[in-house]
Write an enzyme that holds these catalytic residues in place. Structure first.
Site, short mmCIF file in Angstrom:
data_model
loop_
_atom_site.label_atom_id
_atom_site.label_comp_id
_atom_site.label_asym_id
_atom_site.label_seq_id
_atom_site.Cartn_x
_atom_site.Cartn_y
_atom_site.Cartn_z
N ASN A 66 41.36 37.58 43.09
CA ASN A 66 40.33 38.47 43.28
C ASN A 66 39.71 37.95 44.57
O ASN A 66 39.09 37.10 44.68
CB ASN A 66 39.25 38.46 42.15
CG ASN A 66 38.30 39.20 42.36
OD1 ASN A 66 38.03 40.01 43.38
ND2 ASN A 66 36.94 39.25 41.70
N TRP A 67 39.98 38.78 45.64
CA TRP A 67 39.68 38.29 47.01
C TRP A 67 38.10 38.58 47.24
O TRP A 67 37.66 38.21 48.27
CB TRP A 67 40.60 38.75 47.89
CG TRP A 67 41.90 38.16 48.21
CD1 TRP A 67 42.10 37.04 47.50
CD2 TRP A 67 43.00 38.34 49.04
NE1 TRP A 67 43.59 36.49 47.74
CE2 TRP A 67 43.81 37.41 48.86
CE3 TRP A 67 42.93 39.22 50.11
CZ2 TRP A 67 45.12 37.28 49.37
CZ3 TRP A 67 44.30 39.06 50.59
CH2 TRP A 67 45.32 38.25 50.50
N LYS A 68 37.55 39.28 46.37
CA LYS A 68 35.89 40.04 46.63
C LYS A 68 35.96 40.37 48.26
O LYS A 68 36.62 40.99 48.58
CB LYS A 68 35.21 38.73 46.30
CG LYS A 68 35.44 38.17 44.70
CD LYS A 68 34.24 37.48 44.50
CE LYS A 68 34.92 36.81 42.93
NZ LYS A 68 33.56 35.88 42.14
N HIS B 92 33.70 44.06 36.52
CA HIS B 92 33.34 42.85 36.97
C HIS B 92 31.96 42.24 36.95
O HIS B 92 31.29 43.18 37.10
CB HIS B 92 33.91 42.46 38.45
CG HIS B 92 33.79 41.06 38.93
ND1 HIS B 92 32.91 40.31 39.20
CD2 HIS B 92 34.88 39.84 38.81
CE1 HIS B 92 33.15 39.10 39.61
NE2 HIS B 92 34.51 38.74 39.20
N GLU C 222 30.12 41.14 38.68
CA GLU C 222 29.42 41.28 40.12
C GLU C 222 28.97 42.83 40.40
O GLU C 222 28.15 43.23 41.04
CB GLU C 222 30.14 40.68 41.46
CG GLU C 222 29.89 39.36 41.38
CD GLU C 222 31.27 38.56 41.90
OE1 GLU C 222 32.03 39.12 42.68
OE2 GLU C 222 31.19 37.22 41.89
N GLU D 195 35.05 36.03 31.47
CA GLU D 195 34.44 35.53 32.58
C GLU D 195 33.10 35.16 32.17
O GLU D 195 32.16 36.10 32.68
CB GLU D 195 34.61 36.36 33.98
CG GLU D 195 36.07 36.62 34.24
CD GLU D 195 36.23 36.82 35.83
OE1 GLU D 195 36.68 36.15 36.34
OE2 GLU D 195 35.47 37.76 36.43
N GLY E 18 32.13 31.07 40.44
CA GLY E 18 31.80 30.80 41.60
C GLY E 18 30.71 29.66 41.80
O GLY E 18 30.07 29.19 42.81
N SER F 116 35.48 29.80 38.03
CA SER F 116 35.95 28.46 38.75
C SER F 116 37.17 27.92 38.34
O SER F 116 37.33 26.59 38.14
CB SER F 116 34.86 27.75 38.44
OG SER F 116 33.57 27.98 39.06
N GLY G 120 38.95 33.65 41.83
CA GLY G 120 38.25 34.12 43.00
C GLY G 120 38.66 33.17 44.03
O GLY G 120 39.49 33.27 44.73
N GLY G 121 37.52 32.16 44.24
CA GLY G 121 37.47 31.06 45.37
C GLY G 121 38.91 30.52 45.66
O GLY G 121 39.63 30.32 46.50
P1 PGA Z 1 35.56 32.29 40.99
O1 PGA Z 1 35.66 33.81 40.75
O2 PGA Z 1 37.10 31.82 40.53
O3 PGA Z 1 35.49 32.04 42.52
O4 PGA Z 1 34.62 31.57 40.03
C1 PGA Z 1 36.21 34.62 39.47
C2 PGA Z 1 35.97 35.90 39.67
O5 PGA Z 1 34.88 36.35 39.75
O6 PGA Z 1 36.85 36.75 39.00
#
Ligand code: PGA
Length: 257
Positions: free
Chosen positions: A10-12, A99, A101, A171, A177, A210, A231-232
């Site tokens: 997930n590159w956001k 998600h 966010e 999640e 994050g 994370s 994500g990250g």
């Molecule tokens: P993260 O994000 O791995 O940076 O914690 C995960 C996500 O939001 O899907």
């Protein structure tokens, strides 16, 4: 029941075209093709979908192209939105829905997630539905209640035969994050709860929050965790390939789906 592991990047709101293309070229060159592969998807911003699709064209079965969101209507006066048909047209087969966010910054509710899930299914897109509790909810002992409401809300009026094919991501919002992860045994417990609520043993449930190469194996070793939504750690090709190799170790033989 053996479920095929699934790893999603997930590159956001990161990366431009040149970097996205270089990422795909590097990952394809590093993947151990001869070993059994987990299902893989990259979910970039809308503007990168065609770039990713084109970059992976010579390896169509290797990595799916996914979107991070989708409009809740087929078409109409919805400024700034992108529909399911538009996603399909540029090669998208997977879509992340709900998600945290999106829920936190864009007001998405269980009802909007439900509408989008139905539309995704109608268009043959694979929905990956995100659920998870806030830190205050966990501390108040409300994790199971929150997750139950989110899963039931997302699945309202959806046929059992459709639910069987779907994917969830647990999640915990406080783990996204932040560098904090949910204890693997506890994450496994919540993932199994989600699968029970979905009512089918074939539903895959991923963990997200994370995930890094140094903690992913601990999650993958759990029987009810079928992969990761990352994500990250998915932004760097080397670290994404490390995650793929960890998931590869957990691919059952023969794979069920
Ligand atoms: P993260 O994000 O791995 O940076 O914690 C995960 C996500 O939001 O899907």
């Amino acid at each position: 029941m053996s479920r095929r592991p699934f790893l999603i990047a997930n590159w956001k709101l990161f990366k431009l075209k040149a970097d996205a293309k270089a990422f795909c070229d590097r990952v394809v060159s590093l993947i151990q093709m001869e070993a059994r592969l987990p299902q893989l998807a990259i979910c970039p911003s809308y503007t990168l979908l065609e770039t990713i699709h084109a970059s992976l064209k010579s390896h169509p079965a290797l990595i799916s192209v996914g979107a991070q969101n989708m409009a809740m209507a087929e078409e109409g006066a919805y400024t700034g939105e992108v529909s399911a048909a538009m996603l399909k047209e540029v090669g998208v087969t997977v879509v992340i829905l709900g998600h945290s966010e999106r829920r936190q910054y864009f007001g998405e509710t269980d009802a909007t997630v439900n509408t989008k899930t139905k539309l995704a299914l109608q268009h043959g897109l694979l929905p990956v539905i995100c659920v998870g509790e806030l830190l205050a909810e966990r501390e108040a002992g409300q994790t199971d209640a929150v997750v139950t409401q989110q899963v039931k809300g997302a699945l309202a009026d959806i046929a059992a035969s459709d639910i069987e094919t779907m994917v969830f991501a647990y999640e915990p919002v406080w783990a996204i994050g932040t560098g904090k992860t949910c204890d693997a045994v506890e994450a496994n417990r919540v993932c199994e709860l989600i699968r029970q609520l979905a009512g089918s043993d074939s539903v895959r449930v991923l963990y997200g929050g994370s995930v890094k190469p140094d903690n992913f194996d601990g999650f993958m070793a759990q029987p009810s965790i079928d992969g990761g939504l990352v994500g990250g750690a998915s932004l760097d090709p080397g670290s994404f390939v490390d995650l793929i190799e960890i998931a590869q170790k957990h691919v059952p033989h023969p794979v069920a789906c």
